[in-house]
Motif scaffolding. Structure first.
Motif, short mmCIF file in Angstrom:
data_model
loop_
_atom_site.label_atom_id
_atom_site.label_comp_id
_atom_site.label_asym_id
_atom_site.label_seq_id
_atom_site.Cartn_x
_atom_site.Cartn_y
_atom_site.Cartn_z
N ALA A 174 -2.98 0.48 -4.16
CA ALA A 174 -3.01 -0.35 -3.14
C ALA A 174 -2.67 -1.70 -3.84
O ALA A 174 -3.65 -2.12 -4.70
CB ALA A 174 -3.97 -0.41 -2.26
N LEU A 175 -1.87 -2.36 -3.56
CA LEU A 175 -1.84 -3.93 -3.96
C LEU A 175 -2.17 -4.97 -3.04
O LEU A 175 -1.20 -4.84 -2.12
CB LEU A 175 -0.41 -4.26 -4.86
N LEU B 46 5.91 4.07 -12.24
CA LEU B 46 4.94 3.96 -13.24
C LEU B 46 3.90 4.82 -13.17
O LEU B 46 3.28 5.46 -14.09
CB LEU B 46 4.58 2.45 -13.62
N LEU B 47 3.09 5.04 -11.94
CA LEU B 47 2.02 5.51 -11.59
C LEU B 47 1.97 7.05 -11.08
O LEU B 47 1.16 7.69 -10.95
CB LEU B 47 1.15 4.94 -10.44
N PRO C 167 8.43 -4.92 -7.72
CA PRO C 167 6.90 -4.72 -8.21
C PRO C 167 6.68 -3.22 -7.46
O PRO C 167 6.03 -2.30 -8.18
CB PRO C 167 6.25 -5.68 -7.96
N GLY C 168 6.69 -3.13 -5.99
CA GLY C 168 6.35 -1.94 -5.65
C GLY C 168 6.81 -0.91 -6.10
O GLY C 168 6.37 0.43 -6.17
N VAL D 297 0.88 -0.95 0.07
CA VAL D 297 -0.07 0.09 0.18
C VAL D 297 1.06 1.13 -0.03
O VAL D 297 1.62 1.30 0.92
CB VAL D 297 -0.93 -0.15 1.08
N VAL D 298 0.77 1.89 -0.99
CA VAL D 298 1.97 2.94 -1.11
C VAL D 298 1.01 4.41 -1.22
O VAL D 298 0.12 4.43 -2.05
CB VAL D 298 2.41 3.04 -2.51
#
Length: 491
Positions: free
Chosen positions: A123-124, A116-117, A109-110, A5-6
């Motif tokens: 939230a993953l 990228l975003l 990935p995080g 969750v970033v």
């Protein structure tokens, strides 16, 4: 399992999502089906990975590493590609806006998602027993309600699909011997016959016997063609929350003059369960009754429903229509069919007076036998439309790639060719890759080049019904209104 969750600083000045589809006047009514008719959810379940070029986005799931070289992707294209490569279920805040520009190598990935975003939050989250869920949003995770569309691959399996122990044999008119006599002479089994096509399916005990028989048949002046398997088409069909869409359309009464027939060559169509029965002509079954389960939405049903709901939008949402659907089941209870059965189904559609034939299916191998039949149908002013496939590649998919057929690829919400959709020189037109249909009172979202083809068939039927266009003139009108945008440029 894992969970990221970033929280990155949201930009309060992000503009609302621009409705670029309004600029695409030829496709505006179709894109309204997605933006207006699909409600608050868009997309479909995750699919088998369809690899994006490594120079663009290389997501190595097993290694937990990501590399990217992206300049100017839309947010939709990025998330469609991520969903393909990771199998994640991806949800987007409809107000989120971001142009993706990133270049990096071998990030976890995080960190990759953060790069990228850009200014967006994500939230993953793990999902026990299923794929992880990725939510992309501006401020609140609850705002990520749009499901990103990634259908399964319907372009056909790779590898050998030719049935090496059989041939399609066509007898010329006036031929002195029957197909039964030929089968007996060659030691073959007659496993399919179409006297109207004068074409027959001969099966042998081995590929070697089939090869020897071919030489004998061709020396006698008979036409011999290979037969190919075609897997049962699949589409991403996701139950939705909310009310089912209402089909504000009714069949036009009368003697049938001026009727427009759309043949749906596919699996069986469950008319009553989808509320379509009033529009259906008696079904044609090529390989036996399917006996479809009452609780499972079949591909043919979702395509037939898509045609009618799309036709209702094109017709202004209500009123009556002379359009009828002809279900042509070429699969029955089987998991695959062959080009021979497809040809028999197409012949039945042509003989029934079909104006438009919807082919939301396909494979990788060209069939001269099938192409000859399509050419004969075009001479009778039948318009064929077929799905380009969901691989995504630029290599041809058949029957879409035949010159006698209009090949349809899928658009995402922005009017771009969807990241999952095939593109290439063989693609002719593009339509929205999503529809919402009702089955047993439950709304379902359907995604892929299959519903895109059904949307295009609905437009063709609407034009045929309202303008009287047929054949080449009808095809030209469809091509003009649904001209495909150029595929996204590589970095």
């Amino acid at each position: 399992m894992f969970a990221y969750v970033v929280a990155v600083r949201p930009d309060p000045n992000l503009p609302p999502r621009r409705r670029r589809w309004k600029k695409l006047s030829g496709r505006a009514w179709l894109l309204a089906l997605v933006l207006g008719g699909a409600g608050a959810n868009y997309g479909g379940p995750s699919s088998p990975a369809a690899a994006a070029p490594a120079a663009e986005l290389d997501w190595r799931v097993a290694e937990g590493r990501v590399s990217a070289h992206i300049e100017g992707w839309s947010l939709d294209r990025l998330l469609e590609t991520v969903a393909q490569l990771t199998h994640w279920q991806v949800y987007l805040d409809p107000a989120a806006e971001h142009v993706v520009r990133a270049k990096f190598r071998d990030l976890p990935p995080g960190e990759a998602l953060r790069r990228l975003l850009g200014p967006l939050n994500y939230a993953l989250l793990p999902e026990p027993g299923g794929p992880a869920r990725l939510y992309v949003f501006r401020e609140a995770r609850q705002a990520a309600t749009l499901r990103i569309a990634v259908p399964p691959d319907t372009a056909g399996a790779t590898g050998e699909r030719r049935l090496r122990n059989e041939w399609i044999v066509t007898l010329p008119a006036g031929h002195p011997e029957s197909i039964e006599a030929w089968a007996a002479r060659l030691g073959a089994r007659l496993v399919g016959r179409s006297d109207s096509l004068r074409a027959y399916r001969l099966q042998f005990d081995s590929a070697a016997e089939a090869d020897a028989a071919r030489r004998v048949l061709e020396e006698a002046g008979l036409r011999v063609d290979p037969n190919f398997q075609l897997d049962r088409p699949q589409s991403a069909e996701v139950p939705l929350l909310g009310l089912s869409p209402t089909l504000g359309l009714r069949p036009q009464s009368g003697d049938g003059s001026g009727r427009v027939i759309v043949a749906v060559v596919d699996t069986a169509v469950q008319g009553a369960a989808a509320g379509l029965e009033d529009f259906l002509l008696p079904a044609v079954t090529v390989v036996g009754e399917a006996g479809p389960p009452a609780d499972q939405l079949l591909h043919g049903t979702s395509m037939a429903a898509t045609v009618l709901h799309s036709l209702a939008v094109a017709s202004g949402g209500s009123g009556s229509t002379p359009v009828r659907l002809l279900p042509v089941d070429v699969y029955g209870p089987r998991e695959s069919t062959t080009t021979y059965e497809m040809a028999v189904g197409l012949q039945a559609a042509i003989q029934a007076g079909a104006t438009v034939v919807n082919l939301s299916l396909g494979g990788n191998e060209p069939s001269p036998f099938l192409q000859r039949l399509l050419a004969a149908g075009r001479e009778r002013d039948v318009l064929f439309l077929a799905a380009a496939g969901n691989t995504p590649v630029a290599t041809p998919t058949y029957p879409a790639a035949y010159p006698e057929v209009v090949a349809v690829t899928a658009l995402n919400r922005r009017g771009e060719i969807a990241a999952y959709a095939n593109r290439g020189d063989f693609v002719d037109v593009a339509a929205p890759g999503a529809s919402v249909v009702t089955f047993q009172g439950q709304p379902y979202l359907v995604v892929g080049t299959s519903p895109a083809t059904a949307h295009a068939s609905a437009l063709a039927a609407h034009l045929a019904a309202t303008t009287g266009l047929r054949g080449a003139a009808l095809e030209a009108a469809v091509r003009e209104r649904l001209a495909a945008p150029p595929p996204p440029a590589a970095p």
